[in-house]
Scaffold this motif. Structure first.
Motif, PDB file in Angstrom:
ATOM      1  N   ALA A  49      48.338  94.696 -43.766  1.00  0.00           N
ATOM      2  CA  ALA A  49      48.585  93.258 -43.964  1.00  0.00           C
ATOM      3  C   ALA A  49      47.528  92.519 -43.554  1.00  0.00           C
ATOM      4  O   ALA A  49      47.545  92.985 -42.475  1.00  0.00           O
ATOM      5  CB  ALA A  49      49.656  92.662 -44.611  1.00  0.00           C
ATOM      6  N   THR A  57      47.128  85.384 -47.035  1.00  0.00           N
ATOM      7  CA  THR A  57      47.585  86.636 -46.984  1.00  0.00           C
ATOM      8  C   THR A  57      47.034  87.488 -48.155  1.00  0.00           C
ATOM      9  O   THR A  57      46.121  87.119 -48.534  1.00  0.00           O
ATOM     10  CB  THR A  57      48.967  86.772 -47.621  1.00  0.00           C
ATOM     11  OG1 THR A  57      49.344  86.854 -48.462  1.00  0.00           O
ATOM     12  CG2 THR A  57      50.045  85.456 -46.590  1.00  0.00           C
ATOM     13  N   TYR A  59      46.830  92.643 -48.864  1.00  0.00           N
ATOM     14  CA  TYR A  59      47.782  93.101 -48.897  1.00  0.00           C
ATOM     15  C   TYR A  59      46.429  94.563 -48.954  1.00  0.00           C
ATOM     16  O   TYR A  59      46.230  94.623 -50.090  1.00  0.00           O
ATOM     17  CB  TYR A  59      48.858  92.771 -49.532  1.00  0.00           C
ATOM     18  CG  TYR A  59      49.911  92.610 -49.252  1.00  0.00           C
ATOM     19  CD1 TYR A  59      49.743  90.679 -49.604  1.00  0.00           C
ATOM     20  CD2 TYR A  59      51.375  92.315 -48.289  1.00  0.00           C
ATOM     21  CE1 TYR A  59      50.424  89.647 -49.067  1.00  0.00           C
ATOM     22  CE2 TYR A  59      51.276  91.534 -48.178  1.00  0.00           C
ATOM     23  CZ  TYR A  59      51.714  90.431 -48.677  1.00  0.00           C
ATOM     24  OH  TYR A  59      52.105  88.896 -48.081  1.00  0.00           O
ATOM     25  N   THR A  63      50.677  98.683 -50.663  1.00  0.00           N
ATOM     26  CA  THR A  63      51.926  98.253 -50.472  1.00  0.00           C
ATOM     27  C   THR A  63      51.989  96.875 -51.035  1.00  0.00           C
ATOM     28  O   THR A  63      52.650  95.396 -51.089  1.00  0.00           O
ATOM     29  CB  THR A  63      51.862  97.831 -49.048  1.00  0.00           C
ATOM     30  OG1 THR A  63      50.829  96.349 -48.605  1.00  0.00           O
ATOM     31  CG2 THR A  63      51.287  98.473 -47.488  1.00  0.00           C
ATOM     32  N   LYS A  64      51.274  96.052 -52.306  1.00  0.00           N
ATOM     33  CA  LYS A  64      50.983  95.180 -53.355  1.00  0.00           C
ATOM     34  C   LYS A  64      52.612  95.055 -53.858  1.00  0.00           C
ATOM     35  O   LYS A  64      53.265  96.380 -54.027  1.00  0.00           O
ATOM     36  CB  LYS A  64      50.610  95.005 -53.432  1.00  0.00           C
ATOM     37  CG  LYS A  64      48.853  94.235 -53.344  1.00  0.00           C
ATOM     38  CD  LYS A  64      47.943  93.944 -54.029  1.00  0.00           C
ATOM     39  CE  LYS A  64      46.448  93.606 -53.294  1.00  0.00           C
ATOM     40  NZ  LYS A  64      45.226  93.362 -54.668  1.00  0.00           N
ATOM     41  N   THR A  68      55.536  92.290 -47.300  1.00  0.00           N
ATOM     42  CA  THR A  68      55.391  91.114 -47.483  1.00  0.00           C
ATOM     43  C   THR A  68      54.762  90.628 -45.598  1.00  0.00           C
ATOM     44  O   THR A  68      55.966  90.061 -44.996  1.00  0.00           O
ATOM     45  CB  THR A  68      56.563  89.571 -47.910  1.00  0.00           C
ATOM     46  OG1 THR A  68      56.766  89.903 -49.463  1.00  0.00           O
ATOM     47  CG2 THR A  68      56.357  88.280 -47.592  1.00  0.00           C
ATOM     48  N   LEU A  80      56.776  91.010 -41.150  1.00  0.00           N
ATOM     49  CA  LEU A  80      56.504  92.143 -41.786  1.00  0.00           C
ATOM     50  C   LEU A  80      57.421  92.832 -42.607  1.00  0.00           C
ATOM     51  O   LEU A  80      58.702  93.835 -42.227  1.00  0.00           O
ATOM     52  CB  LEU A  80      55.752  93.701 -41.825  1.00  0.00           C
ATOM     53  CG  LEU A  80      55.012  93.746 -42.704  1.00  0.00           C
ATOM     54  CD1 LEU A  80      54.062  93.452 -44.043  1.00  0.00           C
ATOM     55  CD2 LEU A  80      54.755  95.264 -42.359  1.00  0.00           C
TER      56      LEU A  80
END
Length: 111
Positions: A49, A57, A59, A63-64, A68, A80
């Protein structure tokens, strides 16, 4: 001299959460984008990310929805947040700021 320090890794059960931190020293932190990467044993380092200096941001597809990325410019720190951890998330997680890598923080997901 720029210094980047990650923290917050550990051993967590599947489904758990962790919040990793990345502190940067020696730079005007607010001017730099921050990237998180990870490297699992026997695999290449992969991008996770990014957060730009303006707070945008991005990603990796893998990891989406569970990861975050955020930043706190007042504290010269990026975070993270990782939720719903899976065994496949086991890796050393690295922060990259101003062309400088940290030493990494280990995340192990295991029951």
């Amino acid at each position: 001299q720029v210094q980047v320090v990650e923290s917050g890794g550990g051993l967590v059960q599947p489904g758990g959460s962790l919040r990793l931190s990345c502190a940067a020293f020696g730079i005007a932190f607010r001017r730099y984008g921050v990237g998180w990467y990870r490297q699992a044993p026997g695999k290449q380092r992969e991008w996770v990310a990014t957060i730009t200096s303006g707070g945008t941001t991005n990603y990796a597809d893998s990891t989406k929805g569970r990861f975050t990325i955020s930043r706190d410019n007042a504290a010269n720190t990026a975070h993270l947040q990782i939720d719903s951890l899976k065994p496949d998330d086991t890796a050393a997680y690295y922060c990259h700021v101003a062309n400088t890598w940290g030493q990494g923080t280990q995340v192990t997901v295991s029951s």
